[in-house]
Structure formats: structure tokens, C-alpha cells
Design an enzyme around this catalytic site. Structure first.
Site, mmCIF file in Angstrom:
data_model
loop_
_atom_site.group_PDB
_atom_site.id
_atom_site.type_symbol
_atom_site.label_atom_id
_atom_site.label_comp_id
_atom_site.label_asym_id
_atom_site.label_seq_id
_atom_site.Cartn_x
_atom_site.Cartn_y
_atom_site.Cartn_z
ATOM 1 N N ARG A 270 64.133 51.491 -36.940
ATOM 2 C CA ARG A 270 65.339 51.426 -37.776
ATOM 3 C C ARG A 270 65.516 49.968 -38.193
ATOM 4 N NH1 ARG A 270 67.188 47.772 -35.147
ATOM 5 N NH2 ARG A 270 69.042 47.935 -36.447
ATOM 6 N N GLY A 271 66.489 49.752 -39.090
ATOM 7 C CA GLY A 271 66.642 48.426 -39.693
ATOM 8 C C GLY A 271 65.872 48.430 -41.007
ATOM 9 N N ALA A 272 66.552 48.047 -42.098
ATOM 10 C CA ALA A 272 65.975 48.257 -43.432
ATOM 11 C C ALA A 272 64.568 47.675 -43.614
ATOM 12 C CB ALA A 272 66.945 47.716 -44.485
ATOM 13 N N ARG B 111 65.720 57.842 -45.165
ATOM 14 C CA ARG B 111 66.997 57.134 -44.984
ATOM 15 C C ARG B 111 67.426 56.596 -46.351
ATOM 16 N NH1 ARG B 111 68.284 54.089 -39.762
ATOM 17 N NH2 ARG B 111 70.365 54.656 -40.489
ATOM 18 N N GLN C 47 73.435 49.873 -31.422
ATOM 19 C CA GLN C 47 72.383 48.895 -31.728
ATOM 20 C C GLN C 47 72.758 47.502 -31.208
ATOM 21 O OE1 GLN C 47 73.623 51.106 -33.923
ATOM 22 N NE2 GLN C 47 72.136 51.720 -35.448
ATOM 23 N N ASP D 23 71.505 46.560 -45.695
ATOM 24 C CA ASP D 23 70.571 47.625 -46.089
ATOM 25 C C ASP D 23 70.375 47.686 -47.588
ATOM 26 O OD1 ASP D 23 71.364 48.468 -43.305
ATOM 27 O OD2 ASP D 23 69.784 49.899 -43.829
ATOM 28 N N ASN E 128 76.016 47.649 -45.359
ATOM 29 C CA ASN E 128 75.453 47.392 -44.020
ATOM 30 C C ASN E 128 76.085 48.385 -43.041
ATOM 31 O OD1 ASN E 128 73.703 45.824 -42.300
ATOM 32 N ND2 ASN E 128 75.529 44.975 -41.364
ATOM 33 N N LYS E 129 75.640 48.318 -41.809
ATOM 34 C CA LYS E 129 76.079 49.256 -40.768
ATOM 35 C C LYS E 129 77.587 49.464 -40.801
ATOM 36 C CE LYS E 129 74.148 51.158 -38.507
ATOM 37 N NZ LYS E 129 73.830 52.585 -38.864
HETATM 38 O O1 MRU Z 1 71.089 52.489 -38.850
HETATM 39 P P1 MRU Z 1 70.277 51.255 -38.648
HETATM 40 O O2 MRU Z 1 70.157 50.831 -37.234
HETATM 41 O O3 MRU Z 1 68.935 51.333 -39.352
HETATM 42 O O4 MRU Z 1 71.116 50.140 -39.414
HETATM 43 C C1 MRU Z 1 70.605 48.843 -39.477
HETATM 44 C C2 MRU Z 1 71.520 47.878 -40.110
HETATM 45 O O5 MRU Z 1 72.589 48.211 -40.556
HETATM 46 C C3 MRU Z 1 71.021 46.475 -40.250
HETATM 47 O O6 MRU Z 1 72.074 45.572 -40.214
HETATM 48 C C4 MRU Z 1 70.288 46.341 -41.597
HETATM 49 O O7 MRU Z 1 69.321 47.334 -41.750
HETATM 50 C C5 MRU Z 1 69.647 45.017 -41.736
HETATM 51 S S1 MRU Z 1 68.331 44.821 -40.592
HETATM 52 C C6 MRU Z 1 67.587 43.338 -40.873
#
Ligand code: MRU
Length: 347
Positions: free
Chosen positions: A52-54, A95, A197, A238, A248-249
């Protein structure tokens, strides 16, 4: 055992023709890599948050395209490219908010159009996407650290670290670089419901590097800021719209509002692959809605009252005017506007 390089753990590893993903659902209790030789399985791993994480999702998807190409070329060599389309679509749909996913797939598509067989450059392109993300993170680390005053404490949300990228991290990359420069006094990590996270991943990364970290529930952020305990909020993204609005999250927007109220600076750290110039403003960004079970259950047990329903948007959008700085590998945009974002992207 950790797989370290450039001071950080690797979430995505290509080894012996197989993709290995660090299973982030098990951290911090277990460091375990899962192996993938099938593109559809990688799509499921992305959807199920193994990775996970963009940026990390984009890197994993790029390698999945190599797996898809090899599989279809071996089975139906006369139609391998056509047959890959379903795999690529499945990856793209895994996603919806993280634009790095589509960005990486688009790069792989361009490369695919030019090759006669799967061994002609596809793997090189995936490795390039991976390596360039690490370099971008390191550059963002330097640029973001320059914005931070000496000995300051920061609050971060979700995990925008090595685990969420090709390596080093975006928001945590800045924190790593600032820490090396002696500028970090303390890191506060929002727990980040419902996937945790912050408490599972960000706190783990900080502990690995002996950076002092305190975990708090999201609801404690305003109280923390009121006490003057943090000078910066530093987060990843993201997707960033052309006017500088930031997805973002979920919970990031709350932090930005509360930060502005308390005079705390708000920094977004993201590579230019996260900036989507086709999207004018944040309300056009698709927001992933995940299963209500993630909110209503805890460790496979229902905790919410029977009869209630859950709402689980995975991301929110912070308006550009609540953002003090967007840090990219191409440079820093202070108080972002559409004009400043366009200038960044055309340089
Ligand atoms: O749902 P996730 O864990 O994939 O969400 C991740 C985030 O929101 C991060 O802040 C974002 O992807 C940037 S990661 C460098």
C-alpha cells in the site's frame, strides 16, 4: 530479517523473475515477504493492502505488467499484447485514488507498444520506475528538510515511508533527512484508523532508525497542537489536483484544518507522479470507498452496535489553501495555486 538499502526497508523486491511484496498487514509483528508470479494475484495484493502507499502500489503494478507479459507470451504468443489488457485494467482498478498506479501502468503501456516480446525493455522500465522513485524520495527528503527549523517536532499521518514507496519515503523521507541534519526533536504518529498505518508502520519505521516516536489517536491531534508540541504536520499524498488540492489518507483534512487554527505549518511531500494535471480540483478526485467491515470490526470481531452501518472513505481532500508547502523532486511549491503547479510541471 529486513532487506535494507539506502537506510530503509524494501516493500517491493524483484528477485529471480518473481515479485516479492512485504506483507504490510502483518507488520510490525512479522516481517514476511509473499512471492507473486501472476498479475491478477498482484492486483489482489494491492486491493487487500499487502502492498500500500501510492508510489509502492505503482512500482508493484509495473512489475505485475512484466509478469502478465511473460505469462501471455508463453501461452498465446500471437495475441499476447491484447490478452494483457484485462490484467492491466484489473491492476488499474485495484485502488482508484492513488494516481501513481495509473501513472506507472501508462509508462508500462508506452514501453509495451514498442516491444516485440516481453524481454524487450519491460523489466528495465519497471526497474527504472522503481529506482527513480527512490531517487525522487531522497531529493524530496533534502528539499523538505530545508524547510524545517532546527530541533522541531512533527506530526505525521498514515504511513508515507519506505514501506509506501520504492524506498526512503516521502513524508518520512523528509523526517529521515531532517533527523540526519539534527533537526528533529520528536515525531508524533497518528494511529490512523482503521488500518493503523501510523501505529503499525510509521512507528515501526521510526523505531528501526531510532527516531523518537509517540503514537496518538487521531482525535488527540488538536490537543497536541494546542500545547505547542508540534511545529509541522508532514504528510504524503495519493493524488494532487492541478490547483494543488491534496488527496491523502482519511483524516488528513481534519489535521490541516486544526493545524491552520493553531498556526502549525502543513507540508505535503509527493513525487510529481502523484500530481494529476488532468484533474482541475480536488472534488474531481475519485475517493476509494472500502468495506464497512474495516470500520465496524476489530481483529475479525464486530465491535460496532448491530443494526448500525459503517462509512469507510479511505481518503479525503485537503484544499490547497490549507497547504503551506508541496515538496516534489522537481522543487517546492509554497502556498500552492493552479499557476504555481503548472509552472512546476512544465519546468
Ligand atoms: O491506504 P493506504 O495505506 O495505501 O494510504 C496511503 C496514504 O494515504 C499515503 O499517505 C500516500 O499513499 C502517500 S505514500 C508515500
Amino acid at each position: 530479517m529486513l532487506e535494507n538499502n539506502n537506510d530503509s526497508v524494501h516493500a517491493v523486491v524483484w528477485e529471480g523473475g518473481v515479485l516479492r511484496l512485504l506483507d504490510q498487514r502483518l507488520l510490525p509483528h512479522k516481517v514476511e515477504y509473499l512471492s507473486y508470479a501472476d498479475s491478477a494475484e498482484v492486483a489482489s495484493a494491492i486491493r487487500d493492502m499487502v502492498v500500500r502507499g501510492a508510489p509502492a502500489i505503482g512500482v508493484a503494478a509495473a512489475y505485475a505488467v512484466v509478469l502478465s507479459a511473460r505469462a501471455w507470451y508463453a501461452r498465446v504468443p500471437e495475441r499476447w499484447k491484447d490478452l494483457m489488457e484485462t490484467d492491466i485494467k484489473q491492476l488499474a482498478d485495484a485502488r482508484p485514488t492513488a494516481v501513481n498506479l495509473c501513472w506507472a501502468l501508462e509508462k508500462m503501456r508506452v514501453c509495451l507498444a514498442e516491444c516485440e516480446n516481453p524481454e524487450e525493455g519491460l523489466l528495465d522500465e519497471a526497474k527504472r520506475i522503481h529506482a527513480e522513485d527512490v531517487v525522487a524520495c531522497q531529493r524530496m527528503g533534502e528539499l523538505g528538510a530545508e524547510l524545517i527549523e532546527s530541533r522541531c517536532s512533527v506530526l505525521t499521518h498514515c504511513n508515507a515511508g519506505a514501506l509506501a514507496t520504492g524506498g526512503y519515503g516521502t513524508a518520512l523521507g523528509v523526517i529521515r533527512s531532517a533527523n540526519k541534519a539534527g533537526k528533529i526533536q520528536h515525531v508524533y504518529a497518528d494511529e490512523t484508523r482503521p488500518w493503523l498505518q501510523g501505529s503499525r508502520l510509521t512507528a515501526w519505521e521510526m523505531v528501526q532508525e531510532k527516531i523518537p516516536v509517540t503514537v496518538l489517536v487521531e482525535g488527540a491531534a488538536a490537543h497536541l497542537m494546542k500545547q505547542g508540541k508540534v511545529q509541522w504536520v508532514i504528510v504524503g499524498s495519493d493524488r494532487i489536483a492541478a490547483n494543488g488540492d491534496v488527496a491523502n489518507k482519511i483524516g488528513t483534512y481534519n489535521l490541516a484544518v486544526v493545524a491552520r487554527y493553531h498556526g502549525v505549518k502543513f507540508m505535503v511531500v509527493a513525487p510529481t507522479s502523484t500530481i494529476d494535471m488532468r484533474i482541475g480540483q480536488g472534488d474531481q478526485i475519485p475517493i476509494e470507498l472500502r468495506s464497512e467491515d474495516e470500520v465496524m470490526m476489530n481483529q475479525c470481531k464486530r465491535v460496532a452496535a448491530e443494526g448500525a452501518v459503517g462509512w469507510n472513505p479511505a481518503f479525503d481532500v485537503t484544499p490547497a489553501d490549507l497547504v503551506d508547502a508541496i515538496v516534489t523532486e522537481k522543487g517546492v511549491v509554497l502556498e500552492p495555486t493552479a499557476k504555481k503547479m503548472a509552472a512546476l510541471m512544465t519546468q
